[in-house]
Design a protein around this motif. Structure first.
Motif, mmCIF file in Angstrom:
data_model
loop_
_atom_site.group_PDB
_atom_site.id
_atom_site.type_symbol
_atom_site.label_atom_id
_atom_site.label_comp_id
_atom_site.label_asym_id
_atom_site.label_seq_id
_atom_site.Cartn_x
_atom_site.Cartn_y
_atom_site.Cartn_z
ATOM 1 N N VAL A 669 0.860 -1.190 0.000
ATOM 2 C CA VAL A 669 0.000 0.000 0.000
ATOM 3 C C VAL A 669 0.891 1.233 0.000
ATOM 4 O O VAL A 669 1.621 1.495 0.961
ATOM 5 N N ILE A 670 0.860 1.990 -1.085
ATOM 6 C CA ILE A 670 1.689 3.189 -1.234
ATOM 7 C C ILE A 670 0.787 4.292 -1.724
ATOM 8 O O ILE A 670 -0.003 4.101 -2.673
ATOM 9 N N THR A 671 0.877 5.430 -1.059
ATOM 10 C CA THR A 671 -0.025 6.538 -1.394
ATOM 11 C C THR A 671 0.329 7.172 -2.715
ATOM 12 O O THR A 671 -0.539 7.518 -3.516
ATOM 13 N N ALA A 672 1.626 7.283 -2.996
ATOM 14 C CA ALA A 672 2.030 7.969 -4.238
ATOM 15 C C ALA A 672 2.239 6.934 -5.334
ATOM 16 O O ALA A 672 3.072 6.049 -5.187
ATOM 17 N N GLU A 673 1.457 7.077 -6.347
ATOM 18 C CA GLU A 673 1.558 6.163 -7.474
ATOM 19 C C GLU A 673 2.556 6.717 -8.486
ATOM 20 O O GLU A 673 2.679 7.942 -8.653
ATOM 21 N N SER A 674 3.279 5.850 -9.116
ATOM 22 C CA SER A 674 4.225 6.276 -10.147
ATOM 23 C C SER A 674 3.477 6.783 -11.357
ATOM 24 O O SER A 674 2.392 6.294 -11.705
ATOM 25 N N GLN A 675 4.060 7.776 -11.982
ATOM 26 C CA GLN A 675 3.446 8.383 -13.153
ATOM 27 C C GLN A 675 4.069 7.807 -14.420
ATOM 28 O O GLN A 675 5.261 7.915 -14.634
ATOM 29 N N TYR A 676 3.212 7.170 -15.209
ATOM 30 C CA TYR A 676 3.658 6.606 -16.481
ATOM 31 C C TYR A 676 3.368 7.601 -17.588
ATOM 32 O O TYR A 676 2.353 8.323 -17.553
ATOM 33 N N PRO A 677 4.241 7.672 -18.581
ATOM 34 C CA PRO A 677 3.999 8.651 -19.669
ATOM 35 C C PRO A 677 2.766 8.266 -20.476
ATOM 36 O O PRO A 677 2.480 7.091 -20.676
ATOM 37 N N ALA A 678 2.024 9.308 -20.874
ATOM 38 C CA ALA A 678 0.832 9.067 -21.715
ATOM 39 C C ALA A 678 1.237 9.051 -23.179
ATOM 40 O O ALA A 678 1.954 9.936 -23.651
ATOM 41 N N ARG A 679 0.740 8.065 -23.862
ATOM 42 C CA ARG A 679 1.084 7.926 -25.287
ATOM 43 C C ARG A 679 0.153 8.779 -26.120
ATOM 44 O O ARG A 679 -1.069 8.694 -25.977
ATOM 45 N N PRO A 680 0.722 9.623 -26.979
ATOM 46 C CA PRO A 680 -0.162 10.449 -27.826
ATOM 47 C C PRO A 680 -0.979 9.570 -28.767
ATOM 48 O O PRO A 680 -0.598 8.458 -29.092
ATOM 49 N N SER A 681 -2.145 10.144 -29.153
ATOM 50 C CA SER A 681 -3.033 9.354 -30.027
ATOM 51 C C SER A 681 -2.397 9.089 -31.378
ATOM 52 O O SER A 681 -2.564 8.018 -31.947
ATOM 53 N N GLY A 689 10.740 5.479 -29.700
ATOM 54 C CA GLY A 689 11.871 5.096 -28.841
ATOM 55 C C GLY A 689 11.859 5.852 -27.523
ATOM 56 O O GLY A 689 12.092 5.262 -26.452
ATOM 57 N N ASP A 690 11.583 7.176 -27.564
ATOM 58 C CA ASP A 690 11.517 7.960 -26.330
ATOM 59 C C ASP A 690 10.402 7.474 -25.432
ATOM 60 O O ASP A 690 10.533 7.406 -24.203
ATOM 61 N N PHE A 691 9.235 7.110 -26.050
ATOM 62 C CA PHE A 691 8.091 6.634 -25.271
ATOM 63 C C PHE A 691 8.431 5.334 -24.533
ATOM 64 O O PHE A 691 8.101 5.157 -23.363
ATOM 65 N N ILE A 692 9.150 4.440 -25.210
ATOM 66 C CA ILE A 692 9.514 3.163 -24.581
ATOM 67 C C ILE A 692 10.505 3.392 -23.436
ATOM 68 O O ILE A 692 10.375 2.803 -22.342
ATOM 69 N N ASN A 693 11.505 4.260 -23.629
ATOM 70 C CA ASN A 693 12.501 4.520 -22.579
ATOM 71 C C ASN A 693 11.862 5.170 -21.362
ATOM 72 O O ASN A 693 12.173 4.836 -20.201
ATOM 73 N N ASP A 694 10.906 6.109 -21.577
ATOM 74 C CA ASP A 694 10.220 6.757 -20.454
ATOM 75 C C ASP A 694 9.402 5.746 -19.673
ATOM 76 O O ASP A 694 9.369 5.753 -18.434
ATOM 77 N N GLY A 695 8.727 4.856 -20.378
ATOM 78 C CA GLY A 695 7.931 3.832 -19.696
ATOM 79 C C GLY A 695 8.802 2.878 -18.908
ATOM 80 O O GLY A 695 8.425 2.416 -17.827
ATOM 81 N N ARG A 697 11.775 3.538 -17.477
ATOM 82 C CA ARG A 697 12.250 4.213 -16.264
ATOM 83 C C ARG A 697 11.141 4.304 -15.223
ATOM 84 O O ARG A 697 11.376 4.114 -14.033
ATOM 85 N N ALA A 698 9.909 4.573 -15.673
ATOM 86 C CA ALA A 698 8.795 4.658 -14.726
ATOM 87 C C ALA A 698 8.536 3.316 -14.071
ATOM 88 O O ALA A 698 8.245 3.236 -12.876
ATOM 89 N N PRO A 703 7.519 0.986 -7.065
ATOM 90 C CA PRO A 703 7.614 -0.110 -6.088
ATOM 91 C C PRO A 703 6.373 -0.989 -6.090
ATOM 92 O O PRO A 703 6.388 -2.083 -5.524
ATOM 93 N N THR A 704 5.290 -0.536 -6.708
ATOM 94 C CA THR A 704 4.069 -1.362 -6.725
ATOM 95 C C THR A 704 4.051 -2.345 -7.875
ATOM 96 O O THR A 704 3.134 -3.149 -7.974
ATOM 97 N N ALA A 705 5.015 -2.267 -8.778
ATOM 98 C CA ALA A 705 5.026 -3.201 -9.909
ATOM 99 C C ALA A 705 5.558 -4.554 -9.444
ATOM 100 O O ALA A 705 6.547 -4.609 -8.720
#
Length: 762
Positions: A669-681, A689-695, A697-698, A703-705
């Motif tokens: 149980v963790i209050t702060a959830e990690s922020q995953y990058p949103a993929r543009p439509s 490539g940038d989208f995959i690298n950001d995901g 790192r997130a 810690p909840t994964a």
């Protein structure tokens, strides 16, 4: 100005035509008027084409009165000037056309005339016109046969539909009308044997063919057929008829094997003589005399191993002359018993069996003659004892007296046994003396068996097929076989039993010949199916023997040519309409059950898949047994309780556990959830490539994964392990080992880095 043309037009009917033809006012034919006009270009005058005059129809064979005016030629200019008319052509030479005598279409079918109009000075007033006169045909000629007597032939035993001959008649009337259309039919057949309608004729072509089986030259060698030809397409009320005679000869086939007149012949011959006729073998053959089917050929099949005799055929009487060709010795053979067989030069027809009477025995006695003396054999002065024994007795029918050699029977002799060949049974015996050395000799005994009537006839065939409707081919030819010999075989008597009565109501048997009969339906229709018809067959023995045989008949629907149709074959196989419907219903029920079972299985599979799982199926490790290629430890390692490792039935103990103790399948149980990058439509290809690298790192910093970095609690495995306790291992760092690199592995290895890597203290 020229007048209009008035013509006799279409023939409406013969009677109407005749009445119009001979009416009092004759028809008038006017010359066609000329249409003229001036040409603008050159001033020339153009004349319109003359009209075509329709032909004039005149019936033949008119009775007059004569002369009778048929048509009158006239010009419109006859009011202004005097005109003379004339008609030229065959049969006319003046202006008025008369019929002067009856016309005959068969002599001349048409006339072509030309009509002329001139003035008194001979100048042409009108252009000539063509007149065509057609003579209308009347039915005034009978059909005429090319011959009054036709000769044809067909082989005996021919199947129905065999071609015999063709008759032809012609009619002088118009062949394009009914007057000249000839049809044929058979008026009579003589004799009426075996049935009065053995032949039929094609009504249009005149081809005569056989329509039934049973042609037998030995009973009827020639048929006389009266054939009638009628015009008007065979209409007997209006047509004219004529007749001719067709003589049909029945040609011979080799359907009668030669038969010897007696079973045993005998004769005498003096010893040491050749070219002596011992006896004449008489034979009877009902086929055509002095033909290959009649000429006899004789053979000696046994009893003359040294070739002392031969049989020559008398070409006139067909008798066999048994002749000595090699001298015989009375002292060596006092008698001969020969077996002779007679056949024909031509082979027997297909399906014809050799007669048992084609074999006979011949007993020949050798006469002693006075010969010069010879020196005696020394054995004649030695007293020796001869004993006898049996060497070969295939059927074990005989016994021999050991002392005197007397042969007697010890079982019933059967001429129809497989051990009897051509009515002769052979056995061999041994005779030996008591001399030193011992001498022996063999002898062959041939027993000629005379037949007695001990076998009833058997019906042939046992199965047949006919059409359900009473067609001409709804007949079955039957015969019988009898293993006995003449006179204990045919002619056979075929009859239907009186019980059950339905058999004689539906069926009838007619005799075709001595060995053949015909079974046919009496009723016009019989339902398709399989019927067992009892038939009683009796032979000609004294007393006769009878046999009740069952003939299995398949009645089926037939096509146009009389063959059993495909549906008829199913019905004839014994399945009626009700049985076929029942089978179809059973098949439908079975298919429905299979379909319902498949639907039920699919529904059950969907229900099973719809039940929710407590955890993610990918992380579910409950009740999974992992097999490794290891044999395991000793007996002590086998004594453990697997229940300690099972997934608990409920989660109560988890809810009551103190904080900080968790299982692997529990999410922290963790209050702060990690922020995953949103993929543009609509991402640009370069941003993937940038989208995959950001995901990535997130996810590393989340810690909840799973897998969750929580404390894993294991149950106690038990005591007695030879491996010892893992608690003896020192988890503290010793030596110079550096674990600082664990800090570079991300948040997942943070706890290990704190324990071993000497990270910064909080």
């Amino acid at each position: 100005m020229f007048g209009c043309l008035s013509l006799l037009s279409v023939q409406v009917g013969i009677e109407e035509m005749l009445s119009r033809m001979w009416e009092s006012q004759p028809r008038v034919i006017r010359f066609p008027r000329k249409h003229q006009r001036s040409s603008v270009a050159n001033g020339l005058r153009r004349q319109k084409r003359d009209w075509v005059i329709p032909p004039i129809n005149v019936p033949e064979n008119s009775r007059g009165p004569f002369p009778h005016m048929l048509v009158r030629i006239r010009s419109d200019q006859d009011k202004d000037v005097g005109i003379r008319y004339s008609i030229t052509g065959a049969g006319a030479d003046h202006g008025n056309m008369f019929v002067t005598q009856p016309l005959d279409r068969e002599e001349r079918a048409s006339f072509h005339l030309r009509a002329h109009a001139v003035d008194m000075n001979g100048n042409q007033v009108e252009n000539p016109i063509d007149l065509y006169i057609y003579v209308i045909d009347m039915n005034d000629n009978r059909p005429e046969f090319q011959n009054q007597v036709y000769n044809g032939s067909v082989a005996e035993g021919s199947k129905p539909g065999s071609s015999v001959m063709q008759v032809t008649a012609s009619d002088a009337d118009d062949s394009t009308t009914a007057n000249g259309m000839v049809r044929y039919r058979i008026l009579s057949q003589s004799p009426h044997s075996p049935i009065p309608n053995m032949f039929t004729i094609n009504s249009e072509t005149g081809d005569i063919v056989t329509v039934a089986a049973g042609l037998d030259r030995e009973k009827v060698s020639q048929y006389t057929i009266i054939v009638q030809a009628t015009d008007m397409e065979g209409n007997l009320n209006f047509g004219l008829s004529n007749t001719a005679t067709a003589l049909i000869s029945i040609t011979d086939i080799n359907d009668n094997p030669p038969e010897l007149t007696v079973r045993t012949f005998s004769g005498e011959v003096p010893e040491n003589k050749v070219n002596v006729v011992v006896t004449n073998l008489t034979v009877v053959d009902r086929d055509q005399p002095h033909s290959p089917n009649w000429n006899a050929v004789y053979r000696i099949v046994s009893g003359d191993p040294s070739g002392h005799f031969t049989i020559r055929t008398n070409p006139v009487t067909n008798e066999g002359m048994l002749t000595v060709i090699k001298p015989v010795d009375f002292e060596m053979n006092r008698a001969f018993m020969l077996t002779v067989v007679v056949s024909n030069q031509a082979h027997l027809a297909s399906g014809i069996q050799s007669s048992l009477q084609s074999t006979a025995g011949v007993t020949i006695s050798v006469q002693d003659v006075n010969e010069p003396p010879v020196f005696p054999d020394p054995d004649h002065f030695v007293h020796q004892i001869v004993r006898y024994s049996k060497l070969s007795d295939p059927a074990n029918w005989l016994r021999i007296n050991r002392t005197n050699g007397q042969i007697t029977t010890m079982a019933t002799l059967d001429r129809e046994s497989i051990y009897v060949k051509n009515n002769v049974y052979e056995a061999t015996f041994l005779a030996f003396d008591n001399g030193s050395p011992q001498a022996s000799g063999t002898g062959t005994l041939q027993i000629y068996l005379i037949d007695v009537n001990d076998n009833p006839p058997v019906l042939i065939p046992r199965e047949a097929q006919i059409c359900e409707h009473g067609r001409p081919n709804s007949r079955i030819n039957i015969t019988a076989s009898d293993v006995d010999a003449d006179p204990n075989v045919g002619p056979f008597v075929f009859e239907l039993p009186t019980f059950p009565a339905i058999v004689r109501r539906n069926w009838t048997i007619s005799r075709l010949s001595g060995d053949y009969a015909q079974l046919r339906l009496k009723i016009p229709y019989m339902e398709a199916g399989v019927y067992e018809i009892p038939v009683i067959v009796s032979d000609s023995g004294n007393p006769p023997l009878s046999n009740r045989s069952m003939l299995r008949i398949k009645v089926c629907p037939c096509d146009d040519i009389g063959d059993c149709s495909a549906t008829g074959a199913v019905a004839a196989a014994g399945l009626g309409t009700g049985a076929i419907i029942a089978i179809l219903i059973c098949i439908i029920i079975l298919l429905s059950m299979v379909l319902l079972f498949v639907v039920w299985m699919k529904r059950r599979e969907k229900e099973r898949q719809a039940k929710p799982l407590l955890i993610d199926p990918e992380d579910d490790v409950r009740d999974n047994i992992l097999k490794y290629d290891e044999e395991g430890g000793g007996e002590e390692d086998q004594d453990y309780d697997l229940s300690q490792l099972q997934q608990p039935e409920s989660l109560e103990h988890i809810m009551n556990k103190p904080a900080g103790v968790r299982r692997v399948d529990e999410r922290p149980v963790i209050t702060a959830e990690s922020q995953y990058p949103a993929r543009p439509s609509l991402p640009h290809p370069g941003d993937i490539g940038d989208f995959i690298n950001d995901g990535l790192r997130a996810a590393d910093n989340d810690p909840t994964a799973p897998p969750y970095d929580s404390l894993l609690v294991f149950d106690y495995e038990g005591s007695g392990s030879t491996a010892g306790s893992v608690s003896s291992l020192n988890s503290s760092s010793s030596g110079d080992q550096d674990y600082d690199y664990l800090n570079d592995w991300g948040p997942r290895f943070k706890k290990l880095a704190d324990l071993y890597g000497g990270g910064q203290e909080d």
